[in-house]
Scaffold this motif. Structure first.
Motif, PDB file in Angstrom:
ATOM      1  N   LYS A 101      30.061  37.802   0.712  1.00 17.36           N
ATOM      2  CA  LYS A 101      31.365  37.238   1.001  1.00 17.36           C
ATOM      3  C   LYS A 101      32.179  38.144   1.636  1.00 17.36           C
ATOM      4  CE  LYS A 101      31.318  33.708  -2.620  1.00 17.36           C
ATOM      5  NZ  LYS A 101      32.265  33.208  -3.744  1.00 17.36           N
ATOM      6  N   PHE A 102      32.285  39.531   1.210  1.00 20.70           N
ATOM      7  CA  PHE A 102      33.119  40.583   1.932  1.00 20.70           C
ATOM      8  C   PHE A 102      32.535  41.767   1.650  1.00 20.70           C
ATOM      9  CE2 PHE A 102      34.701  42.108  -2.015  1.00 20.70           C
ATOM     10  CZ  PHE A 102      34.517  41.497  -2.974  1.00 20.70           C
ATOM     11  N   LEU A 103      32.798  42.800   2.669  1.00 23.59           N
ATOM     12  CA  LEU A 103      32.755  44.214   2.609  1.00 23.59           C
ATOM     13  C   LEU A 103      34.170  44.924   2.027  1.00 23.59           C
ATOM     14  CD1 LEU A 103      30.821  43.309   4.847  1.00 23.59           C
ATOM     15  CD2 LEU A 103      31.153  45.519   5.841  1.00 23.59           C
ATOM     16  N   LYS A 104      34.052  45.618   1.167  1.00 19.42           N
ATOM     17  CA  LYS A 104      34.942  46.501   0.516  1.00 19.42           C
ATOM     18  C   LYS A 104      35.114  48.086   0.913  1.00 19.42           C
ATOM     19  CE  LYS A 104      37.471  47.263  -3.694  1.00 19.42           C
ATOM     20  NZ  LYS A 104      37.703  47.154  -5.359  1.00 19.42           N
ATOM     21  N   ILE A 105      36.216  48.351   1.304  1.00 19.42           N
ATOM     22  CA  ILE A 105      36.317  49.625   1.975  1.00 19.42           C
ATOM     23  C   ILE A 105      36.181  50.593   0.582  1.00 19.42           C
ATOM     24  CG2 ILE A 105      38.724  49.820   2.020  1.00 19.42           C
ATOM     25  CD1 ILE A 105      38.432  51.673   4.465  1.00 19.42           C
ATOM     26  N   SER A 146      35.862  49.753  14.415  1.00 20.50           N
ATOM     27  CA  SER A 146      35.516  48.916  16.041  1.00 20.50           C
ATOM     28  C   SER A 146      34.119  48.612  15.968  1.00 20.50           C
ATOM     29  CB  SER A 146      35.973  49.857  17.068  1.00 20.50           C
ATOM     30  OG  SER A 146      35.494  50.930  17.015  1.00 20.50           O
ATOM     31  N   THR A 147      33.247  49.480  15.175  1.00 23.57           N
ATOM     32  CA  THR A 147      31.800  49.385  15.496  1.00 23.57           C
ATOM     33  C   THR A 147      31.270  49.667  14.094  1.00 23.57           C
ATOM     34  OG1 THR A 147      31.990  50.313  17.599  1.00 23.57           O
ATOM     35  CG2 THR A 147      29.676  50.287  16.691  1.00 23.57           C
ATOM     36  N   PHE A 148      30.228  48.593  13.590  1.00 28.27           N
ATOM     37  CA  PHE A 148      29.437  48.978  12.018  1.00 28.27           C
ATOM     38  C   PHE A 148      28.050  49.258  12.604  1.00 28.27           C
ATOM     39  CE2 PHE A 148      32.254  47.155   9.062  1.00 28.27           C
ATOM     40  CZ  PHE A 148      33.198  46.463   9.634  1.00 28.27           C
ATOM     41  N   GLY A 149      27.543  50.176  11.443  1.00 25.85           N
ATOM     42  CA  GLY A 149      26.128  50.435  11.567  1.00 25.85           C
ATOM     43  C   GLY A 149      25.477  49.017  10.847  1.00 25.85           C
ATOM     44  N   PHE A 182      39.796  38.936  13.369  1.00 23.51           N
ATOM     45  CA  PHE A 182      38.880  39.540  14.465  1.00 23.51           C
ATOM     46  C   PHE A 182      37.815  38.821  14.660  1.00 23.51           C
ATOM     47  CE2 PHE A 182      40.753  43.613  12.940  1.00 23.51           C
ATOM     48  CZ  PHE A 182      40.922  43.350  11.682  1.00 23.51           C
ATOM     49  N   TYR A 193      33.972  39.992  16.168  1.00 22.57           N
ATOM     50  CA  TYR A 193      33.067  41.021  16.372  1.00 22.57           C
ATOM     51  C   TYR A 193      31.858  40.537  17.211  1.00 22.57           C
ATOM     52  CZ  TYR A 193      35.328  44.248  13.199  1.00 22.57           C
ATOM     53  OH  TYR A 193      36.390  45.021  12.840  1.00 22.57           O
ATOM     54  N   GLY A 197      24.584  47.337  16.329  1.00 20.54           N
ATOM     55  CA  GLY A 197      25.599  46.909  15.427  1.00 20.54           C
ATOM     56  C   GLY A 197      26.572  45.922  15.713  1.00 20.54           C
ATOM     57  N   LEU A 198      27.522  45.535  14.690  1.00 19.11           N
ATOM     58  CA  LEU A 198      28.623  44.932  15.067  1.00 19.11           C
ATOM     59  C   LEU A 198      29.675  45.660  15.930  1.00 19.11           C
ATOM     60  CD1 LEU A 198      29.160  42.961  11.731  1.00 19.11           C
ATOM     61  CD2 LEU A 198      28.490  41.981  14.144  1.00 19.11           C
ATOM     62  N   GLN A 199      30.214  44.957  16.821  1.00 19.82           N
ATOM     63  CA  GLN A 199      31.413  45.717  17.687  1.00 19.82           C
ATOM     64  C   GLN A 199      32.506  44.893  17.828  1.00 19.82           C
ATOM     65  OE1 GLN A 199      29.645  46.912  21.682  1.00 19.82           O
ATOM     66  NE2 GLN A 199      27.654  46.994  20.883  1.00 19.82           N
ATOM     67  N   LEU A 200      33.565  45.507  17.629  1.00 19.46           N
ATOM     68  CA  LEU A 200      34.845  45.031  17.751  1.00 19.46           C
ATOM     69  C   LEU A 200      35.157  44.233  18.960  1.00 19.46           C
ATOM     70  CD1 LEU A 200      37.581  43.935  16.184  1.00 19.46           C
ATOM     71  CD2 LEU A 200      38.452  46.193  17.200  1.00 19.46           C
ATOM     72  N   LYS A 210      41.163  41.332  18.384  1.00 17.93           N
ATOM     73  CA  LYS A 210      41.793  41.393  17.277  1.00 17.93           C
ATOM     74  C   LYS A 210      43.211  40.533  17.311  1.00 17.93           C
ATOM     75  CE  LYS A 210      44.137  45.887  16.841  1.00 17.93           C
ATOM     76  NZ  LYS A 210      43.783  46.212  18.195  1.00 17.93           N
ATOM     77  N   THR A 220      46.887  40.724  14.723  1.00 15.73           N
ATOM     78  CA  THR A 220      47.347  41.044  13.412  1.00 15.73           C
ATOM     79  C   THR A 220      48.402  40.153  12.631  1.00 15.73           C
ATOM     80  OG1 THR A 220      48.737  42.726  14.592  1.00 15.73           O
ATOM     81  CG2 THR A 220      46.616  43.422  13.951  1.00 15.73           C
ATOM     82  N   ASN A 261      42.668  45.757   2.558  1.00 16.48           N
ATOM     83  CA  ASN A 261      41.253  46.432   2.744  1.00 16.48           C
ATOM     84  C   ASN A 261      40.086  45.807   2.304  1.00 16.48           C
ATOM     85  OD1 ASN A 261      42.500  48.935   3.738  1.00 16.48           O
ATOM     86  ND2 ASN A 261      42.982  49.733   1.793  1.00 16.48           N
ATOM     87  N   LYS A 262      39.897  44.505   2.540  1.00 16.76           N
ATOM     88  CA  LYS A 262      38.604  43.853   2.479  1.00 16.76           C
ATOM     89  C   LYS A 262      38.286  43.309   3.627  1.00 16.76           C
ATOM     90  CE  LYS A 262      38.737  43.329  -2.558  1.00 16.76           C
ATOM     91  NZ  LYS A 262      38.644  42.295  -3.799  1.00 16.76           N
ATOM     92  N   PHE A 263      37.111  43.160   4.047  1.00 16.31           N
ATOM     93  CA  PHE A 263      36.662  42.356   5.200  1.00 16.31           C
ATOM     94  C   PHE A 263      35.923  41.423   4.843  1.00 16.31           C
ATOM     95  CE2 PHE A 263      37.022  43.658   9.724  1.00 16.31           C
ATOM     96  CZ  PHE A 263      37.964  44.830   9.561  1.00 16.31           C
ATOM     97  N   TYR A 264      36.250  40.159   5.206  1.00 17.20           N
ATOM     98  CA  TYR A 264      35.332  38.881   5.076  1.00 17.20           C
ATOM     99  C   TYR A 264      34.902  38.292   6.624  1.00 17.20           C
ATOM    100  CZ  TYR A 264      37.981  38.796   0.823  1.00 17.20           C
ATOM    101  OH  TYR A 264      38.642  39.023  -0.517  1.00 17.20           O
ATOM    102  N   PHE A 265      33.363  38.314   6.449  1.00 17.85           N
ATOM    103  CA  PHE A 265      32.791  38.080   7.973  1.00 17.85           C
ATOM    104  C   PHE A 265      32.358  36.366   7.727  1.00 17.85           C
ATOM    105  CE2 PHE A 265      32.727  41.638  10.293  1.00 17.85           C
ATOM    106  CZ  PHE A 265      32.771  42.700   9.729  1.00 17.85           C
TER     107      PHE A 265
END
Lengths: 114, 110
Positions: free
Chosen positions: A41-45, A103-106, B34, B36, B43-46, B49, B51, B96-100
């Motif tokens: 569901k989500f990525l948490k920093i 901007s870029t994820f691994g 966003f 991506y 990998g994922l690139q932005l 976006k 705000t 601070n959470k990302f939901y894709f």
């Protein structure tokens, strides 16, 4: 050329062990991050570094310690691994300073603790 | 909880066709939105976006407008190219959470 590369891709280890995940970016970005994906569901920093300086340190156990030898690298070291640490960990980077969106994820490291 | 829903793929278009990939979201507060893109083997690139409500993000000919009234952030491009073939992910950032979203594969044929 891979922009953000993290190794290993898969990691299976026993409880109590110490392990590290490495991350490198060749984009010249100043900001790097570690995220934990607990579910789909989500990525948490977890952490964010700007030019080797820690700028975000979310509430994570102190068994997790990031290390940034230079601005192109942000490694994640985990001590005394627990079952609940099993997850996919994503490294990321950003060209914008001190932002909370990468901007870029691994491509992720799947950690399995048994 | 917060979530993102995007249209399932794959979407197959001919070169120069108009592209729309739908994305809707559910969130508390005021999230950032966003798109991506993931090219094969990368990998994922932005991509772009927005705000706040009514902001329009744009990049490489792609656009998306943050519509709070319809909780949407649809991706559009007027004329796609073969090089746009990739998987596109809608995402939301809140506290601070990302939901894709689950990703939409786009295939553009010459």
């Amino acid at each position: 050329d891979t922009a953000v590369s993290q190794t290993p891709k898969y990691l299976v280890t026993q409880m109590g062990n110490d392990k590290s995940i490495k991350c490198e970016q060749n984009l010249g970005h100043d900001t790097m991050y570690w995220y934990k994906q607990d579910s789909k569901k989500f990525l948490k920093i977890m952490f964010s570094y700007n030019n080797k300086e820690l700028i975000i340190n979310e509430t994570v156990p102190n068994r997790f310690s990031p290390k940034s030898p230079d601005k192109a690298h942000l490694n994640l070291h985990i001590n005394s691994l627990e079952l609940g640490d099993s997850a996919v960990y994503f490294c990321a980077s950003s060209q914008v300073d001190r932002t909370t969106w990468p901007s870029t994820f691994g491509s992720g490291t799947r950690l399995t603790v048994v | 909880g917060d979530s993102v829903t995007q249209m399932e793929g794959p979407v197959t278009l001919s070169e120069e066709a108009f592209l729309t990939i739908n994305c809707t979201y559910t969130a508390t507060g005021y999230p950032s939105l966003f798109w991506y893109v993931q090219y094969p083997g990368e990998g994922l690139q932005l991509l772009l976006k927005a705000t706040k409500a009514d902001d329009k993000g744009s990049n490489k000919g792609f656009e998306a407008t943050y519509r709070k009234e319809t909780t949407s952030f649809h991706l559009e491009k007027g004329s796609v190219q073969v090089s746009d073939s990739a998987v596109y992910f809608c995402a939301l950032s809140n506290f601070n959470k990302f939901y894709f979203g689950s990703g939409t594969k786009l295939n553009v044929k010459p």
